[in-house]
Design a protein around this motif. Sequence first.
Motif, PDB file in Angstrom:
ATOM      1  N   ARG A   1      39.223  37.988  28.316  1.00 21.39           N
ATOM      2  CA  ARG A   1      38.340  37.066  27.601  1.00 21.39           C
ATOM      3  C   ARG A   1      38.449  35.695  28.247  1.00 21.39           C
ATOM      4  O   ARG A   1      39.545  35.194  28.507  1.00 21.39           O
ATOM      5  CB  ARG A   1      38.737  37.008  26.125  1.00 21.39           C
ATOM      6  N   VAL A   2      37.299  35.108  28.540  1.00 22.47           N
ATOM      7  CA  VAL A   2      37.259  33.803  29.186  1.00 22.47           C
ATOM      8  C   VAL A   2      37.784  32.737  28.226  1.00 22.47           C
ATOM      9  O   VAL A   2      37.364  32.656  27.066  1.00 22.47           O
ATOM     10  CB  VAL A   2      35.826  33.469  29.632  1.00 22.47           C
ATOM     11  N   ARG A   3      38.714  31.907  28.718  1.00 27.31           N
ATOM     12  CA  ARG A   3      39.296  30.836  27.912  1.00 27.31           C
ATOM     13  C   ARG A   3      38.848  29.448  28.371  1.00 27.31           C
ATOM     14  O   ARG A   3      38.819  28.514  27.570  1.00 27.31           O
ATOM     15  CB  ARG A   3      40.819  30.914  27.962  1.00 27.31           C
ATOM     16  N   ARG A   4      38.499  29.311  29.658  1.00 31.58           N
ATOM     17  CA  ARG A   4      38.070  27.998  30.152  1.00 31.58           C
ATOM     18  C   ARG A   4      37.263  28.188  31.424  1.00 31.58           C
ATOM     19  O   ARG A   4      37.545  29.083  32.225  1.00 31.58           O
ATOM     20  CB  ARG A   4      39.284  27.103  30.419  1.00 31.58           C
ATOM     21  N   THR A   5      36.264  27.334  31.609  1.00 28.71           N
ATOM     22  CA  THR A   5      35.477  27.337  32.843  1.00 28.71           C
ATOM     23  C   THR A   5      35.378  25.909  33.371  1.00 28.71           C
ATOM     24  O   THR A   5      35.354  24.948  32.597  1.00 28.71           O
ATOM     25  CB  THR A   5      34.065  27.898  32.628  1.00 28.71           C
ATOM     26  N   THR A   6      35.308  25.798  34.690  1.00 25.12           N
ATOM     27  CA  THR A   6      35.197  24.497  35.341  1.00 25.12           C
ATOM     28  C   THR A   6      34.171  24.602  36.456  1.00 25.12           C
ATOM     29  O   THR A   6      34.249  25.526  37.279  1.00 25.12           O
ATOM     30  CB  THR A   6      36.546  24.062  35.954  1.00 25.12           C
ATOM     31  N   THR A   7      33.220  23.702  36.485  1.00 23.16           N
ATOM     32  CA  THR A   7      32.222  23.703  37.554  1.00 23.16           C
ATOM     33  C   THR A   7      32.858  23.211  38.847  1.00 23.16           C
ATOM     34  O   THR A   7      33.629  22.246  38.851  1.00 23.16           O
ATOM     35  CB  THR A   7      31.038  22.810  37.190  1.00 23.16           C
ATOM     36  N   GLY A   8      32.568  23.888  39.957  1.00 21.48           N
ATOM     37  CA  GLY A   8      33.129  23.541  41.250  1.00 21.48           C
ATOM     38  C   GLY A   8      32.638  22.205  41.769  1.00 21.48           C
ATOM     39  O   GLY A   8      31.675  21.618  41.250  1.00 21.48           O
ATOM     40  N   LEU A   9      33.291  21.734  42.818  1.00 23.85           N
ATOM     41  CA  LEU A   9      33.021  20.396  43.349  1.00 23.85           C
ATOM     42  C   LEU A   9      31.573  20.185  43.756  1.00 23.85           C
ATOM     43  O   LEU A   9      31.008  19.116  43.552  1.00 23.85           O
ATOM     44  CB  LEU A   9      33.945  20.120  44.544  1.00 23.85           C
ATOM     45  N   ASP A  10      30.958  21.206  44.362  1.00 22.87           N
ATOM     46  CA  ASP A  10      29.576  21.026  44.830  1.00 22.87           C
ATOM     47  C   ASP A  10      28.548  21.520  43.812  1.00 22.87           C
ATOM     48  O   ASP A  10      27.349  21.509  44.089  1.00 22.87           O
ATOM     49  CB  ASP A  10      29.363  21.696  46.187  1.00 22.87           C
ATOM     50  N   GLY A  11      29.013  21.956  42.647  1.00 25.78           N
ATOM     51  CA  GLY A  11      28.101  22.375  41.590  1.00 25.78           C
ATOM     52  C   GLY A  11      27.495  23.746  41.752  1.00 25.78           C
ATOM     53  O   GLY A  11      26.669  24.159  40.931  1.00 25.78           O
ATOM     54  N   SER A  12      27.904  24.498  42.778  1.00 24.30           N
ATOM     55  CA  SER A  12      27.275  25.795  43.034  1.00 24.30           C
ATOM     56  C   SER A  12      28.095  26.975  42.507  1.00 24.30           C
ATOM     57  O   SER A  12      27.622  28.104  42.518  1.00 24.30           O
ATOM     58  CB  SER A  12      27.048  25.984  44.540  1.00 24.30           C
ATOM     59  N   TYR A  13      29.306  26.712  42.073  1.00 27.84           N
ATOM     60  CA  TYR A  13      30.148  27.810  41.627  1.00 27.84           C
ATOM     61  C   TYR A  13      30.921  27.412  40.376  1.00 27.84           C
ATOM     62  O   TYR A  13      30.978  26.235  39.991  1.00 27.84           O
ATOM     63  CB  TYR A  13      31.116  28.252  42.729  1.00 27.84           C
ATOM     64  N   LEU A  14      31.497  28.427  39.738  1.00 26.27           N
ATOM     65  CA  LEU A  14      32.225  28.262  38.498  1.00 26.27           C
ATOM     66  C   LEU A  14      33.627  28.824  38.678  1.00 26.27           C
ATOM     67  O   LEU A  14      33.796  29.920  39.204  1.00 26.27           O
ATOM     68  CB  LEU A  14      31.495  29.020  37.379  1.00 26.27           C
ATOM     69  N   MET A  15      34.629  28.044  38.294  1.00 31.81           N
ATOM     70  CA  MET A  15      35.999  28.544  38.249  1.00 31.81           C
ATOM     71  C   MET A  15      36.286  28.999  36.823  1.00 31.81           C
ATOM     72  O   MET A  15      36.170  28.215  35.880  1.00 31.81           O
ATOM     73  CB  MET A  15      36.986  27.469  38.693  1.00 31.81           C
ATOM     74  N   VAL A  16      36.643  30.262  36.686  1.00 30.15           N
ATOM     75  CA  VAL A  16      36.779  30.892  35.375  1.00 30.15           C
ATOM     76  C   VAL A  16      38.234  31.264  35.144  1.00 30.15           C
ATOM     77  O   VAL A  16      38.849  31.942  35.970  1.00 30.15           O
ATOM     78  CB  VAL A  16      35.900  32.154  35.299  1.00 30.15           C
ATOM     79  N   GLU A  17      38.793  30.823  34.022  1.00 32.87           N
ATOM     80  CA  GLU A  17      40.137  31.235  33.618  1.00 32.87           C
ATOM     81  C   GLU A  17      39.999  32.210  32.460  1.00 32.87           C
ATOM     82  O   GLU A  17      39.395  31.878  31.430  1.00 32.87           O
ATOM     83  CB  GLU A  17      40.976  30.027  33.210  1.00 32.87           C
ATOM     84  N   ALA A  18      40.532  33.399  32.631  1.00 30.82           N
ATOM     85  CA  ALA A  18      40.391  34.448  31.630  1.00 30.82           C
ATOM     86  C   ALA A  18      41.749  35.042  31.295  1.00 30.82           C
ATOM     87  O   ALA A  18      42.575  35.273  32.178  1.00 30.82           O
ATOM     88  CB  ALA A  18      39.438  35.535  32.130  1.00 30.82           C
ATOM     89  N   GLU A  19      41.964  35.293  30.016  1.00 29.23           N
ATOM     90  CA  GLU A  19      43.204  35.906  29.557  1.00 29.23           C
ATOM     91  C   GLU A  19      43.059  37.428  29.569  1.00 29.23           C
ATOM     92  O   GLU A  19      42.129  37.969  28.961  1.00 29.23           O
ATOM     93  CB  GLU A  19      43.534  35.430  28.147  1.00 29.23           C
ATOM     94  N   VAL A  20      43.960  38.112  30.238  1.00 29.40           N
ATOM     95  CA  VAL A  20      43.942  39.569  30.255  1.00 29.40           C
ATOM     96  C   VAL A  20      44.503  40.091  28.934  1.00 29.40           C
ATOM     97  O   VAL A  20      45.624  39.741  28.539  1.00 29.40           O
ATOM     98  CB  VAL A  20      44.742  40.118  31.446  1.00 29.40           C
ATOM     99  N   LEU A  21      43.710  40.901  28.255  1.00 29.25           N
ATOM    100  CA  LEU A  21      44.095  41.441  26.953  1.00 29.25           C
ATOM    101  C   LEU A  21      44.671  42.850  27.052  1.00 29.25           C
ATOM    102  O   LEU A  21      45.509  43.237  26.238  1.00 29.25           O
ATOM    103  CB  LEU A  21      42.883  41.456  26.016  1.00 29.25           C
ATOM    104  N   ARG A  22      44.205  43.609  28.023  1.00 30.98           N
ATOM    105  CA  ARG A  22      44.685  44.989  28.191  1.00 30.98           C
ATOM    106  C   ARG A  22      44.440  45.436  29.619  1.00 30.98           C
ATOM    107  O   ARG A  22      43.426  45.071  30.220  1.00 30.98           O
ATOM    108  CB  ARG A  22      43.991  45.936  27.214  1.00 30.98           C
ATOM    109  N   VAL A  23      45.378  46.223  30.141  1.00 34.15           N
ATOM    110  CA  VAL A  23      45.270  46.789  31.489  1.00 34.15           C
ATOM    111  C   VAL A  23      45.192  48.306  31.359  1.00 34.15           C
ATOM    112  O   VAL A  23      45.976  48.914  30.619  1.00 34.15           O
ATOM    113  CB  VAL A  23      46.474  46.384  32.363  1.00 34.15           C
ATOM    114  N   HIS A  24      44.250  48.907  32.071  1.00 34.48           N
ATOM    115  CA  HIS A  24      44.111  50.365  32.117  1.00 34.48           C
ATOM    116  C   HIS A  24      44.362  50.832  33.543  1.00 34.48           C
ATOM    117  O   HIS A  24      43.940  50.175  34.501  1.00 34.48           O
ATOM    118  CB  HIS A  24      42.696  50.795  31.703  1.00 34.48           C
ATOM    119  N   ALA A  25      45.033  51.964  33.688  1.00 35.30           N
ATOM    120  CA  ALA A  25      45.330  52.485  35.023  1.00 35.30           C
ATOM    121  C   ALA A  25      45.237  54.001  35.035  1.00 35.30           C
ATOM    122  O   ALA A  25      45.580  54.668  34.052  1.00 35.30           O
ATOM    123  CB  ALA A  25      46.722  52.046  35.474  1.00 35.30           C
TER     124      ALA A  25
END
Length: 205
Positions: free
Chosen positions: A132-156
Motif C-alpha cells: 500500500r502506497v504511503r507517500r509519493t514525491t514528484t521527481g526533480l524534472d516533474g516527469s516521474y514519481l517516487m513512490v514509497e509503499a509498505e509491503v503488507l504480505r509476500v507470496h512465494a
Amino acid sequence: MEHVVARPETLYVGTPAYLIATENPDGTANLSPASSYWALGRTLVLGLELAGQTARNLLERPDITVSFPDGDLWRAVLRLDGTTGRDPVPTEKLPRYRHVADKFAEAHLTPQASDLVSVPRVEECRLQFEARVRRTTTGLDGSYLMVEAEVLRVHADPDILKPGTDLPDPARWSPLVYQFRHFFSTGEELGWLPKSPTADGPPPA
C-alpha cells in the motif's frame, strides 16, 4: 586500470524488472512493467513515469501489487513495452505508446486475487508483494514519481523457498534483471553476507 568518459543512454546498471498492478477508476486492474526499484526494511521505493495510468491510479487508490518475473517471462514483460492504460494516450507518450485496456491479456499473464489489497498479483510470477502506497514525491524534472509503499504480505512459489523454511532462497530462484535496456537473469552465485539466513555455511574466503 584506465577509464574513459562514458555517456550511457540510461543509468540502469542492473535492477530487477517488476510488474506493478494498480486499480483503474472502473475497478479493473492496470499492469505495467517497471525497473526503478529498491527496498529498505518493509518499504519499497519505486520510480514511475508520472504520465502513465499507474501513477494516476496509485495517487487516488493506494493499493498495489509488485510481482517479480524470472528470466523465462522476459517476453511477457516486453509485450507491455509501449502500452499505456491512459485513454487517450497523453501527448508526451505519442507516438511510441498505444492504449491497451487489458494489460494482463496483452502480456499473456493471469491475474491472481490478493489477500489484503484490492488489486491482483501476477500468477506466473514466483515472488509477489502486496503493498500500500504511503507517500509519493514528484521527481526533480516533474516527469516521474517516487513512490514509497509498505509491503503488507509476500507470496512465494514453495519451490523458491529454502526447504523447511518460509525464506526465499536466492540459490533456487533468479529474478529478471534489466541492464542498459537488456534483459538478463542472475548468474552463478559468488558469495553471500555472513548474516544471510539461507546460507549453508560461512562465506567463502
